[in-house]
Design an enzyme around this catalytic site. Structure first.
Site, PDB file in Angstrom:
ATOM      1  N   HIS A  63       0.811  -1.218   0.000  1.00 37.08           N
ATOM      2  CA  HIS A  63       0.000   0.000   0.000  1.00 37.08           C
ATOM      3  C   HIS A  63       0.847   1.272   0.000  1.00 37.08           C
ATOM      4  CE1 HIS A  63       0.117   1.194   4.365  1.00 37.08           C
ATOM      5  NE2 HIS A  63       0.177  -0.104   4.602  1.00 37.08           N
ATOM      6  N   ASP A 172       6.077   2.144   7.404  1.00 36.46           N
ATOM      7  CA  ASP A 172       4.785   1.516   7.181  1.00 36.46           C
ATOM      8  C   ASP A 172       4.016   2.398   6.200  1.00 36.46           C
ATOM      9  OD1 ASP A 172       2.315   0.297   7.268  1.00 36.46           O
ATOM     10  OD2 ASP A 172       1.876   0.862   9.336  1.00 36.46           O
ATOM     11  N   GLU A 204      -5.192   1.685   2.348  1.00 34.91           N
ATOM     12  CA  GLU A 204      -5.092   0.497   3.202  1.00 34.91           C
ATOM     13  C   GLU A 204      -5.312   0.859   4.667  1.00 34.91           C
ATOM     14  OE1 GLU A 204      -3.075  -2.443   5.881  1.00 34.91           O
ATOM     15  OE2 GLU A 204      -2.691  -0.295   5.619  1.00 34.91           O
ATOM     16  N   GLU A 205      -4.785   2.000   5.086  1.00 37.48           N
ATOM     17  CA  GLU A 205      -4.811   2.359   6.504  1.00 37.48           C
ATOM     18  C   GLU A 205      -6.216   2.661   7.021  1.00 37.48           C
ATOM     19  OE1 GLU A 205      -2.495   1.998   8.507  1.00 37.48           O
ATOM     20  OE2 GLU A 205      -0.560   2.211   7.513  1.00 37.48           O
ATOM     21  N   ASP A 227       3.848  -6.023   3.662  1.00 32.48           N
ATOM     22  CA  ASP A 227       3.609  -4.955   4.636  1.00 32.48           C
ATOM     23  C   ASP A 227       4.540  -5.171   5.824  1.00 32.48           C
ATOM     24  OD1 ASP A 227       2.446  -2.784   6.000  1.00 32.48           O
ATOM     25  OD2 ASP A 227       0.409  -3.376   5.434  1.00 32.48           O
ATOM     26  N   HIS A 316       3.854   3.034  13.643  1.00 36.33           N
ATOM     27  CA  HIS A 316       2.910   4.166  13.636  1.00 36.33           C
ATOM     28  C   HIS A 316       3.429   5.351  14.448  1.00 36.33           C
ATOM     29  CE1 HIS A 316      -1.084   2.522  11.877  1.00 36.33           C
ATOM     30  NE2 HIS A 316      -0.037   2.024  11.243  1.00 36.33           N
TER      31      HIS A 316
END
Length: 349
Positions: A63, A172, A204-205, A227, A316
């Site tokens: 992604h 990410d 995607e998130e 990922d 994150h």
């Protein structure tokens, strides 16, 4: 080792869910001449196709989007309020710079109530996201010339090298974008058994949205998610909490909160990694999910799906960390897995 400068450009290029324009253009530029067909679908997924000897289809999803924010209010003093796109731990917002992408890009800082003015009971609590604001250092009339409701906001942080690792915002999932580009580059002049669909997915998130649409269109026989995963190998972690560890090789997903990998794909990836002496480690992630779930479920017949995951510390946050050897091993594993799909017995045993 790896092309750190390319990875740096990929990580630092903005692109939150629904606003992937800049990172999409970078990816398209890098893919020119590497594949047989290159297109962008209505959602904004970039689909790169390398034709194989047979018409079976293998889809790899990485992604494009990064977690970020969208402006939802500008107050009378010119401060911005925002809605998060993607999962955020509120404490990671403290003392951070951001870039607001309005009429032009402007730097802002995340602010909240000063600790000196907090009540004793407030000091022991994490400040909720709703109490943060973005300070552009401008009066409202100047802000309104640049910023509008609905403008995207990304975190501001450069990629650096630290020891054996790279450290940046948005590893990410930009590290997977990098790996998929480098894999397609390595396959440019090689024969492959089946058609390869390298898909750089959007949104995607916020729910695997691009992967779902692309899988429905492509209808893959084989599916690979690409990922990051958690590496909780830091002080205070219990052994059973680690999930993966930095420097221990590519992670082969067994399951996460959204998917149970096909046991045949898990067996295949383990075997091909051992055959080619590629270090690997198993991944069982108790919660969270990746595009693997979308690829597995949304083709017309489902796909034999699994995932190669890149171990990542501080996920994150703006200081995400990946080991350069792990990145290389994930690239190597994806490369040999795509080249040898036809040699495995995919029947149910």
């Amino acid at each position: 080792m790896i092309n750190v400068q390319l990875l740096k450009r990929i990580c630092e290029t903005p692109g939150i869910p629904g606003f992937e324009q800049r990172i999409r253009q970078l990816v398209i530029k890098e893919l020119q001449g590497l594949v047989d067909e290159l297109s962008v679908d209505n959602m904004g997924n970039v689909i790169a196709i390398k034709r194989g000897k047979e018409r079976k289809r293998a889809m790899i999803a990485a992604h494009l989007d990064e977690i970020g924010f969208i402006v939802n209010h500008i107050d009378d003093a010119g401060f911005l309020f925002f809605h998060p796109l993607g999962g955020f731990d509120p404490k990671t917002l403290t003392s951070q710079r951001v870039t607001v992408h309005g009429q032009r890009d402007v730097i802002g800082v995340m602010g909240s109530k000063p600790i000196h003015l907090m009540k004793p009971e407030e000091r022991s609590k994490v400040v909720p996201i709703s109490e943060y604001y973005i300070d552009l250092g401008m009066q409202k009339e100047e802000v309104l010339k640049i910023v509008s409701i609905g403008d995207p906001v990304t975190r501001e942080r450069e990629l650096i090298e630290m020891g054996d690792c790279v450290n940046s915002k948005s590893l990410d999932n930009r590290v997977s974008v990098f790996i998929l580009i480098e894999t397609l580059r390595a396959l440019q002049h090689k024969e492959v058994p089946y058609d390869i669909y390298g898909v750089f997915t959007v949104q995607e998130e916020v729910g695997l949205r691009g992967a779902i649409s692309a899988a429905h269109s492509i209808n893959p026989d084989f599916g690979f998610g690409l990922d990051v995963t958690i590496a909780f190998d830091t002080p205070g972690a219990q052994a059973q909490e680690a999930v993966t560890k930095l420097g221990k090789g590519a992670a082969i997903k067994i399951l996460d909160g959204s998917v149970i990998s096909d046991y045949r794909m898990v067996r295949y990836l383990k075997g091909i990694a051992d055959q080619h002496h590629i270090p690997w480690q198993p991944e069982i992630l108790p919660s969270g999910g990746t595009d693997t779930a979308g690829v597995q479920r949304y083709g017309k017949h489902g796909a034999i799906a699994g995932a190669i995951s890149i171990p990542l510390r501080h996920i994150h946050q703006t200081i995400e960390m990946a080991n350069k050897n792990d990145i290389l091993h994930c690239t190597d594993l994806l490369l040999v897995a795509l080249q040898n799909l036809h040699e495995f017995d995919w029947e149910f045993q």
